[in-house]
Design a protein around this motif. Structure first.
Motif, PDB file in Angstrom:
ATOM      1  N   TYR A 122      45.847  32.453  45.998  1.00 50.36           N
ATOM      2  CA  TYR A 122      45.825  33.333  47.170  1.00 50.36           C
ATOM      3  C   TYR A 122      45.915  34.790  46.740  1.00 50.36           C
ATOM      4  N   VAL A 123      45.097  35.619  47.373  1.00 51.49           N
ATOM      5  CA  VAL A 123      45.138  37.060  47.133  1.00 51.49           C
ATOM      6  C   VAL A 123      44.908  37.745  48.479  1.00 51.49           C
ATOM      7  N   ALA A 124      45.641  38.825  48.735  1.00 54.42           N
ATOM      8  CA  ALA A 124      45.520  39.513  50.022  1.00 54.42           C
ATOM      9  C   ALA A 124      45.234  40.991  49.831  1.00 54.42           C
ATOM     10  N   GLY A 125      44.616  41.597  50.844  1.00 56.40           N
ATOM     11  CA  GLY A 125      44.339  43.026  50.774  1.00 56.40           C
ATOM     12  C   GLY A 125      43.397  43.466  51.870  1.00 56.40           C
ATOM     13  N   ALA A 126      42.942  44.713  51.767  1.00 55.48           N
ATOM     14  CA  ALA A 126      41.992  45.264  52.740  1.00 55.48           C
ATOM     15  C   ALA A 126      40.559  44.904  52.362  1.00 55.48           C
ATOM     16  N   PHE A 127      40.256  44.961  51.077  1.00 55.15           N
ATOM     17  CA  PHE A 127      38.895  44.726  50.572  1.00 55.15           C
ATOM     18  C   PHE A 127      37.888  45.536  51.384  1.00 55.15           C
ATOM     19  N   ASP A 128      38.237  46.798  51.589  1.00 53.58           N
ATOM     20  CA  ASP A 128      37.399  47.712  52.362  1.00 53.58           C
ATOM     21  C   ASP A 128      36.237  48.205  51.502  1.00 53.58           C
ATOM     22  N   LEU A 129      35.077  48.364  52.108  1.00 50.37           N
ATOM     23  CA  LEU A 129      33.863  48.774  51.385  1.00 50.37           C
ATOM     24  C   LEU A 129      33.662  47.898  50.159  1.00 50.37           C
ATOM     25  N   PHE A 130      33.721  46.615  50.331  1.00 47.46           N
ATOM     26  CA  PHE A 130      33.693  45.635  49.243  1.00 47.46           C
ATOM     27  C   PHE A 130      32.797  46.104  48.104  1.00 47.46           C
ATOM     28  N   HIS A 131      33.392  46.327  46.942  1.00 45.08           N
ATOM     29  CA  HIS A 131      32.691  46.988  45.839  1.00 45.08           C
ATOM     30  C   HIS A 131      32.938  46.293  44.499  1.00 45.08           C
ATOM     31  N   ILE A 132      32.397  46.897  43.444  1.00 44.32           N
ATOM     32  CA  ILE A 132      32.422  46.284  42.117  1.00 44.32           C
ATOM     33  C   ILE A 132      33.850  46.123  41.587  1.00 44.32           C
TER      34      ILE A 132
END
Length: 411
Positions: A229-239
């Motif tokens: 499990y990993v959590a976050g915003a992952f905003d503007l999913f990028h490299i």
């Protein structure tokens, strides 16, 4: 078989039969299905769920998807400077789960020669216009030879749109954290009263359950899988996200990676300014398109607590080298996994963050604004020319119809 055993031409297999009607030996041809190879190409700068959706649709039209990605030099020549380097863009496309092969440095203009070189039956592009620096359709040749297919463009997002959203961050935008709208929409699943998030107000993307189903793998954890499990915003999913998720994926022999995405208002709480740039729905599709992700929890709680860990039978909780912000009550959001001894900090070797991308845009603001204006001007010119051509054809047809002599019916 050509290239990694992925392209099979139609061929005949001759096998012996246990019974024979001709001289004791019967050979029956069994035709193998010929794989349909599909070609897509593009800049794929600032890859978003619109790009992913195009590639998903393209893959559905065949069996094998090859994707050509243009160089920085070619993009700069025809459109203006890209936000990401070609090495970053190559890696982003490789991470999309519907892609079977990428072709680095693909030509900007798609030709029959390119399709034949990579044994592709046809190419697929969205129903928008792509032009060269001199205003010519980049798909003119393959369209003329009927080796072009079109898929629906994903409404509500484009690279131009995302650049615009980031440039808004440099203007006099207030933080919504103390705004009454924040309290009003705390449980709105990321949408305001007008159908878009008050934290990503320029987004006009409308989510549907069908879209999520199309992007989701639908695969359940199997016996022997390691649930990570990993959590976050992952905003503007990028490299940077891709490298991190790939690192997570390598933590087990049979990984099942679950990504918990925080609601827009939660992201805004710990990131401030006008983040997130993408709303919860957009971020969901962006993450689901990644080949290293098995499942997504939409609106995951910020604190990784007992209920979440037990519900998903989590074996390992991971976090990157970025700062861990405390929960709203000041507590450590990872206290429970640390207590269980299943918390692990990973270093992907890539320190790129969403903030870094925004800084790239801001530093080159004038260039990107000029690029967008140039692109829009070219597209409008083509649209006007097409409209003028259609009007001319319609006028000619009407003139021809009117000039026809009236024929009286003979008695």
């Amino acid at each position: 078989m050509i290239r990694n055993g992925s392209h099979a031409v139609e061929e005949e297999d001759w096998g012996k039969s246990s019974s024979s009607s001709q001289g004791g030996l019967a050979c029956s041809p069994v035709k193998r299905k010929r794989l349909i190879r599909v070609w897509c190409d593009g800049c794929y700068d600032m890859v978003h769920y619109g790009h992913s959706n195009q590639l998903r649709q393209a893959k559905a039209m065949g069996d094998y998807l090859a994707v050509g990605v243009h160089t920085d030099e070619e993009i700069a020549k025809h459109k203006g400077p890209p936000v990401f380097t070609q090495a970053e863009r190559y890696k982003m496309i490789r991470a999309i789960k519907w892609v079977d092969e990428i072709v680095e440095g693909a030509p900007y203009v798609t030709t029959l020669e390119t399709l034949d070189k990579y044994n592709c039956d046809f190419c697929v592009h969205g129903d928008d216009i792509t032009l060269t620096v001199d205003g010519k359709d980049t798909y003119e040749e393959v369209k003329r030879m009927d080796r072009y297919r079109e898929c629906k463009r994903t409404q509500g997002v484009s690279t131009t749109d995302l650049v615009g959203r980031m440039l808004l961050l440099t203007k006099a935008h207030h933080s919504n954290i103390d705004n009454t709208a924040y309290q009003q929409h705390t449980d709105n699943f990321g949408k305001g009263p007008k159908g878009h998030s008050p934290w990503t107000g320029v987004s006009q993307f409308l989510q549907t359950s069908q879209k999520i189903i199309q992007f989701a793998s639908g695969k359940e954890p199997q016996p022997g899988d390691t649930i990570i499990y990993v959590a976050g915003a992952f905003d503007l999913f990028h490299i940077g996200h891709v490298d991190f998720l790939e690192t997570i994926h390598k933590q087990a022999e049979k990984p099942y990676v679950i990504v918990g995405l925080h609601f827009d208002q939660e992201v805004n709480r710990y990131k401030g300014k006008n983040y997130p740039i993408m709303n919860i729905h957009e971020r969901t599709l962006s993450v689901l398109a990644c080949r290293y992700v098995s499942e997504v929890v939409i609106g995951a709680p910020y604190a990784v607590g007992k209920d979440l860990l037990d519900n998903f039978k989590v074996d390992l909780v991971c976090h990157g080298k970025t700062e861990v912000f405390p929960d709203a009550d000041g507590t450590d959001p990872y206290a429970e996994p640390k207590k269980r001894g299943i918390f692990r900090v990973l270093d992907s070797g890539n320190n790129l963050t969403t903030d870094d991308i925004v800084k790239r845009i801001i530093e080159n603001r004038l260039q990107f604004e000029a690029r967008n204006q140039k692109k829009e001007a070219k597209e409008m010119a083509v649209i006007e020319a097409m409209k003028h051509q259609e009007d001319s054809v319609r006028t000619e047809m009407n003139h021809t119809e009117l000039s026809k002599p009236n024929k009286s019916r003979s008695s």
